[in-house]
Design a protein around this motif. Structure first.
Motif, PDB file in Angstrom:
ATOM      1  N   SER A 122      52.483  27.062  28.325  1.00 52.72           N
ATOM      2  CA  SER A 122      52.354  26.642  29.714  1.00 52.72           C
ATOM      3  C   SER A 122      51.499  27.649  30.473  1.00 52.72           C
ATOM      4  CB  SER A 122      53.742  26.563  30.362  1.00 52.72           C
ATOM      5  OG  SER A 122      53.622  26.392  31.762  1.00 52.72           O
ATOM      6  N   TRP A 123      50.644  27.165  31.373  1.00 53.32           N
ATOM      7  CA  TRP A 123      49.834  28.088  32.165  1.00 53.32           C
ATOM      8  C   TRP A 123      50.721  29.003  33.007  1.00 53.32           C
ATOM      9  CZ3 TRP A 123      50.779  27.937  37.302  1.00 53.32           C
ATOM     10  CH2 TRP A 123      51.219  26.747  37.880  1.00 53.32           C
ATOM     11  N   ARG A 124      51.936  28.572  33.289  1.00 53.83           N
ATOM     12  CA  ARG A 124      52.854  29.393  34.083  1.00 53.83           C
ATOM     13  C   ARG A 124      53.196  30.716  33.408  1.00 53.83           C
ATOM     14  NH1 ARG A 124      53.600  24.132  34.984  1.00 53.83           N
ATOM     15  NH2 ARG A 124      54.287  23.370  37.025  1.00 53.83           N
ATOM     16  N   LEU A 125      52.997  30.789  32.098  1.00 53.17           N
ATOM     17  CA  LEU A 125      53.350  31.998  31.363  1.00 53.17           C
ATOM     18  C   LEU A 125      52.550  33.211  31.826  1.00 53.17           C
ATOM     19  CD1 LEU A 125      55.035  33.276  29.129  1.00 53.17           C
ATOM     20  CD2 LEU A 125      53.303  32.514  27.471  1.00 53.17           C
ATOM     21  N   VAL A 126      51.346  33.009  32.390  1.00 52.88           N
ATOM     22  CA  VAL A 126      50.559  34.169  32.814  1.00 52.88           C
ATOM     23  C   VAL A 126      51.126  34.812  34.077  1.00 52.88           C
ATOM     24  CG1 VAL A 126      48.397  33.501  31.710  1.00 52.88           C
ATOM     25  CG2 VAL A 126      48.878  32.721  34.036  1.00 52.88           C
ATOM     26  N   MET A 127      52.164  34.227  34.661  1.00 51.00           N
ATOM     27  CA  MET A 127      52.847  34.918  35.746  1.00 51.00           C
ATOM     28  C   MET A 127      53.739  36.037  35.207  1.00 51.00           C
ATOM     29  SD  MET A 127      54.059  31.898  38.329  1.00 51.00           S
ATOM     30  CE  MET A 127      53.011  30.512  38.770  1.00 51.00           C
ATOM     31  N   ALA A 128      54.119  35.939  33.945  1.00 52.22           N
ATOM     32  CA  ALA A 128      55.028  36.909  33.338  1.00 52.22           C
ATOM     33  C   ALA A 128      54.311  38.210  33.022  1.00 52.22           C
ATOM     34  CB  ALA A 128      55.621  36.324  32.055  1.00 52.22           C
ATOM     35  N   GLY A 129      55.098  39.272  32.868  1.00 43.41           N
ATOM     36  CA  GLY A 129      54.551  40.548  32.428  1.00 43.41           C
ATOM     37  C   GLY A 129      54.116  40.463  30.979  1.00 43.41           C
ATOM     38  N   ASP A 130      53.276  41.395  30.541  1.00 43.84           N
ATOM     39  CA  ASP A 130      52.754  41.353  29.178  1.00 43.84           C
ATOM     40  C   ASP A 130      53.861  41.415  28.131  1.00 43.84           C
ATOM     41  OD1 ASP A 130      50.221  41.150  30.176  1.00 43.84           O
ATOM     42  OD2 ASP A 130      49.591  43.173  29.638  1.00 43.84           O
ATOM     43  N   ASP A 131      54.945  42.153  28.415  1.00 47.57           N
ATOM     44  CA  ASP A 131      56.030  42.225  27.440  1.00 47.57           C
ATOM     45  C   ASP A 131      56.678  40.865  27.235  1.00 47.57           C
ATOM     46  OD1 ASP A 131      57.005  42.266  30.042  1.00 47.57           O
ATOM     47  OD2 ASP A 131      58.758  43.487  29.535  1.00 47.57           O
TER      48      ASP A 131
END
Length: 224
Positions: free
Chosen positions: A162-171
């Protein structure tokens, strides 16, 4: 007793779900109605708490808005949203920029467009780096608009994120990437599967907890 909608199917167990502020009981085909009623009564406190949380979440989603001067997440960091002369919208490493005088809905749409543009190279690079480390190779890496799934792995070895995943931190991003790559070795969630994940990310449980925390936050933000 709390009112509920009964849905019968070939399932073997009885379970309760909260959907859009309403209670659903999903039950086996032949389970007596009185047993279902007793189960609902026994879960009354849990139901009331979940309904209250659902209403609070709905209120937060309704109040959610993006404006100039506000903040938006990218790779776990809050960046400012700013107006910039011109007709283009983007991300320059210091913040999200977009044309001036946009109403909140257009600002949100512009942010989604930026996220989608950022997601493909970011998630593809992370997937290929870990694929090399794990000795596997997906057939393709794709970015979708999935709302309820962070990632998936198809039988054809295609990874979807999901494109939403790039809101998360790299870890957290790396946890989801490794999780899906592990399915190229074990297409299940067996102990062997989790052993693969843990072999790459010994702290995957902490990363998973951070992902759940982000999921709860985004549940109260209207990104649809």
């Amino acid at each position: 007793m709390t009112e509920y909608t009964l849905i019968r199917s070939k399932r073997k167990t009885l379970a309760l779900f909260i959907r859009d502020g309403k209670v659903e009981a999903r039950a086996p085909l032949r389970l007596p109605r009185r047993d279902i009623d007793d189960f609902v009564r026994a879960k009354e406190k849990w139901i009331l708490n979940r309904l209250a949380n659902s209403r609070e979440q709905a209120a937060r989603r309704e109040a959610f808005t993006l404006r100039y001067g506000g903040m938006a997440l990218f790779r776990g960091v809050e960046y400012p949203i700013a107006a910039r002369a011109g007709s283009r919208a983007g991300f320059d490493g210091e913040g999200f920029y977009m044309p001036p005088d946009l109403p909140p809905e257009r600002i949100k749409a512009a942010c989604v467009q930026i996220y989608r543009a950022l997601a493909k190279p970011c998630l593809t690079a992370r997937a290929l780096d870990y694929a090399k480390l794990m000795g596997v190779m997906p057939s393709a890496v794709r970015v979708s608009g999935a709302k309820t799934r962070w990632g998936s792995c198809s039988a054809g070895k295609t990874l979807n994120f999901s494109w939403r995943l790039v809101m998360a931190g790299d870890d957290v991003i790396d946890y989801v990437v490794v999780h899906e790559l592990a399915h190229l070795k074990e297409m299940n969630h067996s102990p062997r599967f989790w052993a693969v994940v843990e072999g790459v990310l010994p702290d995957f449980r902490e990363r998973k907890a951070a992902l759940i925390a982000l999921q709860r936050r985004l549940a109260g933000e209207d990104w649809e």
